[in-house]
Structures are given as C-alpha cells and as structure tokens.
Design a protein around this motif. Structure first.
Motif, PDB file in Angstrom:
ATOM      1  N   ALA A  63    -131.185  -0.984  59.310  1.00  0.00           N
ATOM      2  CA  ALA A  63    -130.012  -0.116  59.155  1.00  0.00           C
ATOM      3  C   ALA A  63    -128.817  -0.858  58.583  1.00  0.00           C
ATOM      4  CB  ALA A  63    -129.648   0.510  60.502  1.00  0.00           C
ATOM      5  N   LEU A  64    -128.639  -2.108  58.979  1.00  0.00           N
ATOM      6  CA  LEU A  64    -127.485  -2.865  58.512  1.00  0.00           C
ATOM      7  C   LEU A  64    -127.632  -3.240  57.036  1.00  0.00           C
ATOM      8  CD1 LEU A  64    -124.801  -4.095  59.099  1.00  0.00           C
ATOM      9  CD2 LEU A  64    -125.947  -6.064  60.134  1.00  0.00           C
ATOM     10  N   GLU A  65    -128.823  -3.620  56.623  1.00  0.00           N
ATOM     11  CA  GLU A  65    -129.065  -3.920  55.219  1.00  0.00           C
ATOM     12  C   GLU A  65    -128.788  -2.682  54.361  1.00  0.00           C
ATOM     13  OE1 GLU A  65    -130.671  -5.560  51.552  1.00  0.00           O
ATOM     14  OE2 GLU A  65    -129.582  -6.302  53.282  1.00  0.00           O
ATOM     15  N   THR A  66    -129.197  -1.517  54.829  1.00  0.00           N
ATOM     16  CA  THR A  66    -128.944  -0.262  54.108  1.00  0.00           C
ATOM     17  C   THR A  66    -127.455   0.039  54.045  1.00  0.00           C
ATOM     18  OG1 THR A  66    -131.090   0.596  54.817  1.00  0.00           O
ATOM     19  CG2 THR A  66    -129.467   2.206  54.051  1.00  0.00           C
ATOM     20  N   LEU A  67    -126.746  -0.211  55.140  1.00  0.00           N
ATOM     21  CA  LEU A  67    -125.296   0.003  55.169  1.00  0.00           C
ATOM     22  C   LEU A  67    -124.601  -0.873  54.132  1.00  0.00           C
ATOM     23  CD1 LEU A  67    -122.649   1.050  56.584  1.00  0.00           C
ATOM     24  CD2 LEU A  67    -122.815  -0.997  58.023  1.00  0.00           C
ATOM     25  N   LEU A  68    -124.959  -2.140  54.074  1.00  0.00           N
ATOM     26  CA  LEU A  68    -124.332  -3.051  53.117  1.00  0.00           C
ATOM     27  C   LEU A  68    -124.598  -2.597  51.681  1.00  0.00           C
ATOM     28  CD1 LEU A  68    -125.145  -6.494  54.780  1.00  0.00           C
ATOM     29  CD2 LEU A  68    -122.891  -5.447  54.575  1.00  0.00           C
ATOM     30  N   ALA A  69    -125.838  -2.210  51.398  1.00  0.00           N
ATOM     31  CA  ALA A  69    -126.185  -1.811  50.034  1.00  0.00           C
ATOM     32  C   ALA A  69    -125.470  -0.530  49.619  1.00  0.00           C
ATOM     33  CB  ALA A  69    -127.695  -1.644  49.911  1.00  0.00           C
TER      34      ALA A  69
END
Length: 290
Positions: A63-69
């Motif tokens: 979820a955090l990787e998706t948020l950053l992207a």
C-alpha cells in the motif's frame, strides 16, 4: 497481478532526469566500492520490499509503495517537465513539488538510518523507558547477556517516514519557492540523499528542516533545482553560474550515503574524486550544504 517487490528509493523517472540528453545514459558512483559505472535507473537506488509493511494486518503490504507512486511521484512529473522547459509554474504547481521534495527527504535510506540513530539516542538518554520494554512493542532487542538494545522496527520507520513526509510537505507549501537553473556547462547532479540545507542567515541557530534562516534545496533534474526559503508565496528564478554550480554539486556528492548520479562520466569523476568511503554519520541528517 503480482505486487511490486522492487521499490525505488529514488524514482526511476527522477533518476533519468539527470541524463544530459533525452533518453541518454546516467552514470553512478558507488561510494562504498569507490567505482563509477554506466547506470540503468531500473537497477539503481532500488531495494526488495523497501516500502512493504512487515506486519500489514488489514493493509496490503504494497500500500505504501502504491501511495508513493500515485500520490507523490506521478503528480510531480508534469511540473518538473514544465520547469525544465523554463515555463513559469503557478501556485497550484507548488503542491506536488512540495510533497515530492518532502518525500525525497523522508523516503531515502539516510532518513531511516537517522531515525534509528535518534530513536536509540533518545532511549539511551532516558533509560527509565527500558523498564517498560515489554509494553513498547518490540522497541528493544535483548542480547544474550540480558542487555536491552534500543532499535526501531521497519514498520515504525515507515510510519515516521509518512508522518514526516506529510508534515514537511505541508510546511514547504508555506514557503517562498526559488527555482534554480543550471549552467549548460555544469548540470545538476543528484544523490541517494538529495535534500540539503543552506544557511541563509547565520544567527547561530541549530540546523533544522523547519528552522528559519535555512534554504531547503533539492535538485529536480540536470536542468533544474528548487529551493524553499522563508514564509511566503513568492516564486522566483535564478540562473546559477557554472563555478557556483560546481561547488554546489561537490557538496551534494559529499552527502551521498551510497550513490551519486550524474549525466556524464567526466562530470561524475570530477565531483567524487577524493570522496571518502565513509558516508556521513546519521546524526548529520539532513546535511547542511554550506
């Protein structure tokens, strides 16, 4: 669809922006190995599951990787391209720039090392906390001799990364924005620790991200960098002379924890010559560039 496993601490598109020509190569200096290689952004500043939660619970591990992207990186690309074309940004453009730069402070390995260092220092400073170790959710690691060593878990670092990234982004939005253009003969370089502080007013104040008197500086591409100054909504533009650019690039190179990235081998050689193997100590984060 499988979840992404390899996460970039410096976005691939950001790295590619330091090439000197469109779709041109970038060059990478590896500090610990003291070597320079032609680099592919796909394989530079990347780590397996860097932003994946260890204990996701009801939250997807990615979820955090998706948020950053989706929320930090993608909104910034059009604005950075606009700046590279020397087009004047509007006030709305300051929003994605502020949060993109804030997370270039908080998402890199230097931040995590600094957080772990400061966390351990605080617990050593207040040893009474140790008696509550069983209730502090594994904040301590117990050695075979029974000593309690303070440590921060990966998830705690990630939580703090998001918290600081959001708070710093909101703060940068309140500051004057200074767009800096590099000289053609001396483009900007970047590192895996690209967020720096420049002391504008020397009142003997301790350095800090939110301390008045410091310009917060981040290179955005080979052509453009951004500085956040004092409280205000001014947008200004500066052409940086080549001799000053060389000094600035050398300072940027010195704060790298592992990688320095440039658009040519010759430029990179110039700025990393004599750079020691040892990276800056975590207590110096974020680095004061002058």
């Amino acid at each position: 669809m499988s979840e992404p496993k390899w996460h970039h601490t410096l976005p691939r598109r950001y790295q590619a922006g330091f090439a000197h020509t469109v779709d041109g190569p970038i060059w990478r200096f590896e500090r610990s190995r003291q070597r320079i290689r032609r680099a592919n952004p796909k394989n530079t500043a990347v780590a397996r599951h860097c932003y994946s939660w260890d204990k996701p619970g009801s939250v997807k591990a990615s979820a955090l990787e998706t948020l950053l992207a989706n929320s930090v990186e993608n909104p910034a690309w059009a604005v950075i391209d606009k700046l590279d074309r020397r087009e004047t940004p509007d006030q709305l453009d300051r929003v994605p720039l502020s949060f993109f730069c804030a997370f270039l402070l908080a998402r890199v390995p230097a931040f995590r090392a600094s957080f772990e260092f400061q966390f351990a220092a605080a617990l050593v400073r207040y040893p009474n906390l140790a008696k509550d170790a069983p209730f502090l959710d594994d904040l301590f690691q117990k050695t075979e001799s029974g000593l309690l060593i303070p440590r921060a878990t990966k998830d705690q670092s990630l939580v703090k990364m998001v918290d600081i990234g959001l708070k710093v982004g909101q703060y940068l939005l309140t500051l004057d924005t200074h767009i800096q253009y590099s000289a053609a003969s001396e483009p900007f370089i970047t590192t895996d620790n690209p967020f720096g502080l420049v002391r504008m007013v020397d009142d003997g104040q301790e350095k800090g991200i939110m301390t008045p008197g410091f310009l917060k500086v981040v290179p955005l591409s080979a052509k453009t960098a951004i500085g956040f100054g004092e409280v205000g909504d001014l947008i200004s533009f500066t052409e940086v002379a080549s001799d000053k650019m060389r000094r600035n690039n050398r300072k940027l190179a010195s704060q790298a924890t592992e990688f320095v990235i440039a658009g040519s081998e010759n430029q990179l050689c110039e700025h990393v010559a004599g750079l020691p193997v040892e990276a800056p100590h975590p207590s110096t984060f974020p680095t004061e560039l002058s």
